[in-house]
Design a protein around this motif. Sequence first.
Motif, PDB file in Angstrom:
ATOM      1  N   GLY A 384     -12.441 -59.520-106.641  1.00 40.30           N
ATOM      2  CA  GLY A 384     -13.063 -60.003-105.402  1.00 40.30           C
ATOM      3  C   GLY A 384     -13.811 -58.929-104.645  1.00 40.30           C
ATOM      4  N   PRO A 385     -13.142 -57.823-104.238  1.00 41.26           N
ATOM      5  CA  PRO A 385     -13.856 -56.760-103.525  1.00 41.26           C
ATOM      6  C   PRO A 385     -14.977 -56.144-104.345  1.00 41.26           C
ATOM      7  CG  PRO A 385     -11.474 -56.504-103.313  1.00 41.26           C
ATOM      8  CD  PRO A 385     -11.697 -57.570-104.324  1.00 41.26           C
ATOM      9  N   ALA A 386     -14.792 -56.079-105.677  1.00 40.12           N
ATOM     10  CA  ALA A 386     -15.822 -55.497-106.546  1.00 40.12           C
ATOM     11  C   ALA A 386     -17.079 -56.357-106.579  1.00 40.12           C
ATOM     12  CB  ALA A 386     -15.264 -55.303-107.954  1.00 40.12           C
ATOM     13  N   MET A 387     -16.946 -57.667-106.409  1.00 39.16           N
ATOM     14  CA  MET A 387     -18.111 -58.549-106.328  1.00 39.16           C
ATOM     15  C   MET A 387     -18.749 -58.473-104.948  1.00 39.16           C
ATOM     16  SD  MET A 387     -17.216 -62.031-108.459  1.00 39.16           S
ATOM     17  CE  MET A 387     -15.539 -62.251-107.873  1.00 39.16           C
ATOM     18  N   GLU A 388     -17.920 -58.383-103.915  1.00 38.78           N
ATOM     19  CA  GLU A 388     -18.412 -58.409-102.549  1.00 38.78           C
ATOM     20  C   GLU A 388     -19.340 -57.235-102.250  1.00 38.78           C
ATOM     21  OE1 GLU A 388     -19.116 -60.109 -99.003  1.00 38.78           O
ATOM     22  OE2 GLU A 388     -17.970 -60.970-100.666  1.00 38.78           O
ATOM     23  N   VAL A 389     -19.024 -56.036-102.763  1.00 43.55           N
ATOM     24  CA  VAL A 389     -19.851 -54.854-102.456  1.00 43.55           C
ATOM     25  C   VAL A 389     -21.245 -54.975-103.048  1.00 43.55           C
ATOM     26  CG1 VAL A 389     -17.888 -53.304-102.182  1.00 43.55           C
ATOM     27  CG2 VAL A 389     -18.943 -53.546-104.447  1.00 43.55           C
ATOM     28  N   VAL A 390     -21.386 -55.741-104.139  1.00 43.99           N
ATOM     29  CA  VAL A 390     -22.710 -55.971-104.717  1.00 43.99           C
ATOM     30  C   VAL A 390     -23.442 -57.055-103.937  1.00 43.99           C
ATOM     31  CG1 VAL A 390     -23.936 -56.767-106.783  1.00 43.99           C
ATOM     32  CG2 VAL A 390     -22.023 -55.173-107.002  1.00 43.99           C
ATOM     33  N   ARG A 391     -22.712 -58.084-103.549  1.00 42.84           N
ATOM     34  CA  ARG A 391     -23.340 -59.179-102.803  1.00 42.84           C
ATOM     35  C   ARG A 391     -23.815 -58.752-101.426  1.00 42.84           C
ATOM     36  NH1 ARG A 391     -18.726 -63.419-104.812  1.00 42.84           N
ATOM     37  NH2 ARG A 391     -19.805 -64.137-106.703  1.00 42.84           N
ATOM     38  N   ASP A 392     -23.087 -57.829-100.773  1.00 40.78           N
ATOM     39  CA  ASP A 392     -23.501 -57.420 -99.428  1.00 40.78           C
ATOM     40  C   ASP A 392     -24.402 -56.176 -99.434  1.00 40.78           C
ATOM     41  OD1 ASP A 392     -21.846 -55.153 -99.684  1.00 40.78           O
ATOM     42  OD2 ASP A 392     -20.231 -55.998 -98.477  1.00 40.78           O
ATOM     43  N   GLY A 393     -24.746 -55.665-100.634  1.00 39.05           N
ATOM     44  CA  GLY A 393     -25.720 -54.588-100.728  1.00 39.05           C
ATOM     45  C   GLY A 393     -25.165 -53.188-100.623  1.00 39.05           C
ATOM     46  N   ARG A 394     -23.838 -53.048-100.527  1.00 37.47           N
ATOM     47  CA  ARG A 394     -23.289 -51.690-100.472  1.00 37.47           C
ATOM     48  C   ARG A 394     -23.477 -50.962-101.797  1.00 37.47           C
ATOM     49  NH1 ARG A 394     -17.308 -52.603 -98.499  1.00 37.47           N
ATOM     50  NH2 ARG A 394     -17.780 -54.785 -98.980  1.00 37.47           N
ATOM     51  N   LEU A 395     -23.578 -51.710-102.854  1.00 35.82           N
ATOM     52  CA  LEU A 395     -23.824 -51.129-104.173  1.00 35.82           C
ATOM     53  C   LEU A 395     -24.964 -51.913-104.810  1.00 35.82           C
ATOM     54  CD1 LEU A 395     -21.207 -49.971-106.750  1.00 35.82           C
ATOM     55  CD2 LEU A 395     -23.150 -51.320-107.499  1.00 35.82           C
ATOM     56  N   LYS A 396     -25.979 -51.171-105.298  1.00 36.99           N
ATOM     57  CA  LYS A 396     -27.162 -51.828-105.846  1.00 36.99           C
ATOM     58  C   LYS A 396     -27.340 -51.464-107.319  1.00 36.99           C
ATOM     59  CE  LYS A 396     -29.676 -51.785-101.436  1.00 36.99           C
ATOM     60  NZ  LYS A 396     -29.556 -53.213-101.186  1.00 36.99           N
ATOM     61  N   PHE A 397     -27.769 -52.465-108.080  1.00 37.50           N
ATOM     62  CA  PHE A 397     -28.118 -52.243-109.480  1.00 37.50           C
ATOM     63  C   PHE A 397     -29.632 -52.072-109.594  1.00 37.50           C
ATOM     64  CE2 PHE A 397     -23.939 -53.971-110.185  1.00 37.50           C
ATOM     65  CZ  PHE A 397     -23.524 -53.442-111.407  1.00 37.50           C
ATOM     66  N   VAL A 398     -30.039 -51.165-110.479  1.00 41.21           N
ATOM     67  CA  VAL A 398     -31.460 -50.963-110.784  1.00 41.21           C
ATOM     68  C   VAL A 398     -31.633 -51.105-112.295  1.00 41.21           C
ATOM     69  CG1 VAL A 398     -33.429 -49.402-110.666  1.00 41.21           C
ATOM     70  CG2 VAL A 398     -31.689 -49.336-108.863  1.00 41.21           C
ATOM     71  N   PRO A 399     -32.338 -52.168-112.759  1.00 42.98           N
ATOM     72  CA  PRO A 399     -32.969 -53.261-112.009  1.00 42.98           C
ATOM     73  C   PRO A 399     -31.917 -54.215-111.451  1.00 42.98           C
ATOM     74  CG  PRO A 399     -33.856 -53.076-114.263  1.00 42.98           C
ATOM     75  CD  PRO A 399     -32.625 -52.262-114.211  1.00 42.98           C
ATOM     76  N   ASP A 400     -32.299 -54.951-110.408  1.00 40.19           N
ATOM     77  CA  ASP A 400     -31.311 -55.779-109.710  1.00 40.19           C
ATOM     78  C   ASP A 400     -30.863 -56.993-110.511  1.00 40.19           C
ATOM     79  OD1 ASP A 400     -33.550 -57.374-109.551  1.00 40.19           O
ATOM     80  OD2 ASP A 400     -33.690 -57.353-107.365  1.00 40.19           O
ATOM     81  N   ARG A 401     -31.568 -57.322-111.607  1.00 39.75           N
ATOM     82  CA  ARG A 401     -31.137 -58.480-112.409  1.00 39.75           C
ATOM     83  C   ARG A 401     -29.753 -58.269-113.013  1.00 39.75           C
ATOM     84  NH1 ARG A 401     -34.888 -55.970-115.977  1.00 39.75           N
ATOM     85  NH2 ARG A 401     -34.047 -55.495-118.062  1.00 39.75           N
ATOM     86  N   PHE A 402     -29.347 -57.007-113.165  1.00 36.89           N
ATOM     87  CA  PHE A 402     -28.037 -56.746-113.754  1.00 36.89           C
ATOM     88  C   PHE A 402     -26.902 -57.055-112.772  1.00 36.89           C
ATOM     89  CE2 PHE A 402     -30.752 -54.311-116.599  1.00 36.89           C
ATOM     90  CZ  PHE A 402     -30.241 -54.697-117.825  1.00 36.89           C
ATOM     91  N   ALA A 403     -27.230 -57.182-111.501  1.00 33.94           N
ATOM     92  CA  ALA A 403     -26.200 -57.575-110.527  1.00 33.94           C
ATOM     93  C   ALA A 403     -25.681 -58.970-110.844  1.00 33.94           C
ATOM     94  CB  ALA A 403     -26.776 -57.521-109.105  1.00 33.94           C
ATOM     95  N   ARG A 404     -26.577 -59.858-111.261  1.00 32.70           N
ATOM     96  CA  ARG A 404     -26.164 -61.222-111.598  1.00 32.70           C
ATOM     97  C   ARG A 404     -25.276 -61.233-112.847  1.00 32.70           C
ATOM     98  NH1 ARG A 404     -31.552 -61.748-110.208  1.00 32.70           N
ATOM     99  NH2 ARG A 404     -32.236 -61.848-112.383  1.00 32.70           N
ATOM    100  N   ILE A 405     -25.625 -60.404-113.801  1.00 31.99           N
ATOM    101  CA  ILE A 405     -24.817 -60.308-115.026  1.00 31.99           C
ATOM    102  C   ILE A 405     -23.429 -59.783-114.675  1.00 31.99           C
ATOM    103  CG2 ILE A 405     -24.624 -59.164-117.274  1.00 31.99           C
ATOM    104  CD1 ILE A 405     -27.717 -59.065-117.303  1.00 31.99           C
ATOM    105  N   TYR A 406     -23.403 -58.773-113.822  1.00 34.17           N
ATOM    106  CA  TYR A 406     -22.144 -58.139-113.404  1.00 34.17           C
ATOM    107  C   TYR A 406     -21.243 -59.130-112.666  1.00 34.17           C
ATOM    108  CZ  TYR A 406     -19.315 -55.345-110.108  1.00 34.17           C
ATOM    109  OH  TYR A 406     -18.297 -54.836-109.326  1.00 34.17           O
ATOM    110  N   THR A 407     -21.789 -59.804-111.660  1.00 31.12           N
ATOM    111  CA  THR A 407     -20.958 -60.735-110.886  1.00 31.12           C
ATOM    112  C   THR A 407     -20.550 -61.940-111.732  1.00 31.12           C
ATOM    113  OG1 THR A 407     -22.975 -61.731-109.973  1.00 31.12           O
ATOM    114  CG2 THR A 407     -21.874 -60.073-108.632  1.00 31.12           C
ATOM    115  N   GLY A 408     -21.425 -62.370-112.626  1.00 37.09           N
ATOM    116  CA  GLY A 408     -21.079 -63.483-113.501  1.00 37.09           C
ATOM    117  C   GLY A 408     -19.882 -63.168-114.376  1.00 37.09           C
ATOM    118  N   TRP A 409     -19.823 -61.941-114.854  1.00 40.59           N
ATOM    119  CA  TRP A 409     -18.688 -61.538-115.700  1.00 40.59           C
ATOM    120  C   TRP A 409     -17.399 -61.488-114.871  1.00 40.59           C
ATOM    121  CZ3 TRP A 409     -15.707 -56.857-116.102  1.00 40.59           C
ATOM    122  CH2 TRP A 409     -14.900 -56.809-117.243  1.00 40.59           C
ATOM    123  N   LEU A 410     -17.498 -60.922-113.662  1.00 43.96           N
ATOM    124  CA  LEU A 410     -16.304 -60.811-112.820  1.00 43.96           C
ATOM    125  C   LEU A 410     -15.789 -62.184-112.384  1.00 43.96           C
ATOM    126  CD1 LEU A 410     -16.998 -57.715-110.522  1.00 43.96           C
ATOM    127  CD2 LEU A 410     -15.387 -57.890-112.410  1.00 43.96           C
TER     128      LEU A 410
END
Length: 892
Positions: A384-410
């Motif tokens: 939960g907290p690991a997904m939240e930090v990406v959703r609220d922008g505290r941690l960013k993926f470059v390119p940002d499309r990998f954020a969706r892959i990351y949260t989808g897995w979690l």
Amino acid sequence: MREEKDMAKTYEPDQVEGKWYKFWEENGFFQPEAAGDKETAPGKDAAGNREAFSIVMPPPNVTGFLHLGHAMDSTLQDILARYKRMQGYDTLWLPGTDHAGIATQAKVEEKLAEEGTSRQELGREKFLERVWQWKEQYGGKITQQLRRLGASCDWSRERFTMDAGCSEAVREVFVKLYEQGLIYRGNYIVNWCSKCHTTISDIEVEHVERDGNLWHIRYPASDGGPGVVVATTRPETMLGDVAVAVHPEDERYGSLLGKTVLLPLMNREIPVIADDYVDREFGTGAVKITPAHDPNDFEMGLRHQLEQINILNQDGTVNENGGKYRGLDRYEARKLVVKDLEEQGLLVRIEPISHAVGECYRCSTVVEPLVSRQWFVKMAPLAGPAMEVVRDGRLKFVPDRFARIYTGWLENIRDWCISRQLWWGHRIPVWYCQDCGAEICVREDPAACPKCGGKNLEQDPDVLDTWFSSALWPFSTMGWPKDAEDLKKFYPTSVLVTGRDIIFFWVARMIFMGMEFMGEVPFHQVMIHGLILDAQGRKMSKSLGNGVDPLEVIDRYGADTLRFTLITGNTPGNDLRFHSEKLEASRNFVNKIWNASRFVLMNLEDFAATPGGELTLADKWILSRYDGTVKAVTTALDRFDLGEAARLLYEFIWNEFCDWYIELSKRRLYDRENSEGRHTAQRILREVLEGTMRLLHPFMPFLTEEIWQHLNVPGRTIMLQDYPKAAGCRNEKIEAEMNVLMDVIRAVRNIRAEMNVLPGRKADLILAAADHSTREILHAGIHEIKQLAMAEKITITDGKGGEPPQTASAVLNGLTVYIPLRGLLDFDKEIAKVRKEIEAGVKEKERLEGKLNNGGFIAKAPPDVVDKEREKLQAVVSRLQSLRNRLAELSL
């Protein structure tokens, strides 16, 4: 370590790279403290400390050797580290290696086998002594190889996942999670290697495409009916079947729901159940359920409270649950199962297929999913907290499309199996009291059972998954759980650089561990790069024989050439194809830089670093282009588009500085009578070259250090100089004016080449421009045009007199270039030559038209062959038009 001697005629990487790396490392230039209190520091905190920039190196296996993936990953990190260090940040690039449980243990066991012994004969303690000896003797190879690449890590802070500090962190994390109920022991489906005799993680399973079969087997209904046909690629696992599943809306099997079928060979009645997971369109729409030997079946078994029947031993043989097949190897059992099914008339058909088979990354043995009693981490509370930090922008993926892959897995994460049946690794800190059965998990090894006081304790024999210690890497390496200075200064780290293939297994685990134990993200950004593929787009592998040894490339071409090749065309998140032609192009670029720098230095012998001297249009242009390049490269680096930064540098250095400005400067450099013009050209050449070397340094550290040292500017090393900053002096008007002259010169060169004018023969030019300002630009640049266009006499007109006779021309933006051809060419000879070429072109055109008008050819030839013939015809028509235009010009 100033270079006083003249630059060598040719650049020899082997004479440069080792020398400079030793100089950098021995002087501690890779350490954050090396830069001192640079005035260019981007900012300071309340205590007066410089702003920090930190990266932790994804730890390569201690058993490993440098491969192209490591080389690219490390090159990207090194570019960022050198860039930030030059910008004035307190820069820490922290290196280290992973103990690589399975791989390292296998290496030592191979050695023991050669000696005629085994780890079992040695015992655990003696075996671990041998592993540590092996690690000390052979475990540093990859770190030495990274040095050859130019990696500017702070080796004084090098860590190892099993050093004392990391081991303390692992123990603390395990005990805390255990105390919170987030670590537990239970039965779960795992990946099992029957050769290594251990569970392995998903990332350690390599999926290989193999030819196989799909066996269609009939399961008769218990009431004597036809029952149902299922299909499987692993018929031996049917010995552990506990159900057959169909989709609840599949009308074909509605009458079977709630009834039972007879499991062939085992004569066991098993139910027919309904589950939405079943794909009605795949195979027969009915699937056999073996919860102990398939991950999806395991989950379905939990939903329907089905029995788990394990039919395999840890060595891959059939156990007592396999009936008459007990003791057989799984593949021998498969053959016999298929034979028996065929004899009983239950084998409906065999369908040849190609499918992905999971293999152990270490020994290539086919992995067997099976239920085993292991240690697990509960993932839902940590995810939960690991997904939240990406959703609220505290941690960013470059390119940002990998954020969706990351949260989808979690969102769909399973509990993490963390135990391994090995001896090398962090042993699980749990003891079992043999007197009262208590389970003891403590930070210090217990002397007695806290429950009954008994001293008959046995520690769990398993060790932790290597990824468990790697998940703590960003903070365990900086001194946690102690309140260490590095932890205060460099955590959270600035960016993680890693491949797209380990987002889930490593990146996600570092994030949830960082949030759980530090209360902060472990890094602010995650820069994802792709994989390196061969020229055909295939993954590099031993089996394909398409791998490339980066050390061999360095031996032949030099580290800077390899680095620039790996960065050229590299875009965040995308795979990169490795072509040998790219290596040649990068080496040519290195040699171009060397030769240009050598030319500049050879012409600085009487240089006096004094201001003054009127700047020419070319001087102003190169200063403008340099300033624009600094800004563009910095912007690209700041957004982690390192491939684009490399492209911008290439374009500026090769095309603008070398091919244009150096050539334009030669007239003044060679004019000994005009000392002011000569000194001005020297000053601009030296200024731009020195700045460009600093701009290029993160990409090509060895070459730039060697050249910079010859420039005799203040400072001990280029790597601690200021990274260039855009001065805001880019002048688009100057660049536009210079582009007018460059366009004229290019046009003249093209016409000369088309007309086959001898290289040494000068030509007269007529430049016609209606606009007065354009004519002024041409007048001001007349010397430059004469110099680079091999022009004798230049006439500048307003174009009102019409087109001059017997000229070749080129129409540019706002002006026309004419070259009078009389005197340059033997007209009769050239006309005859062009007519002959036209005659040959007409014949070829007629041949191609005849072919394409032939209905038989069009009907029978493959479409790509027809398309190629059409392309040939188009090219011939285009060339004929050019030849006729040329003939017209010659005939005037």
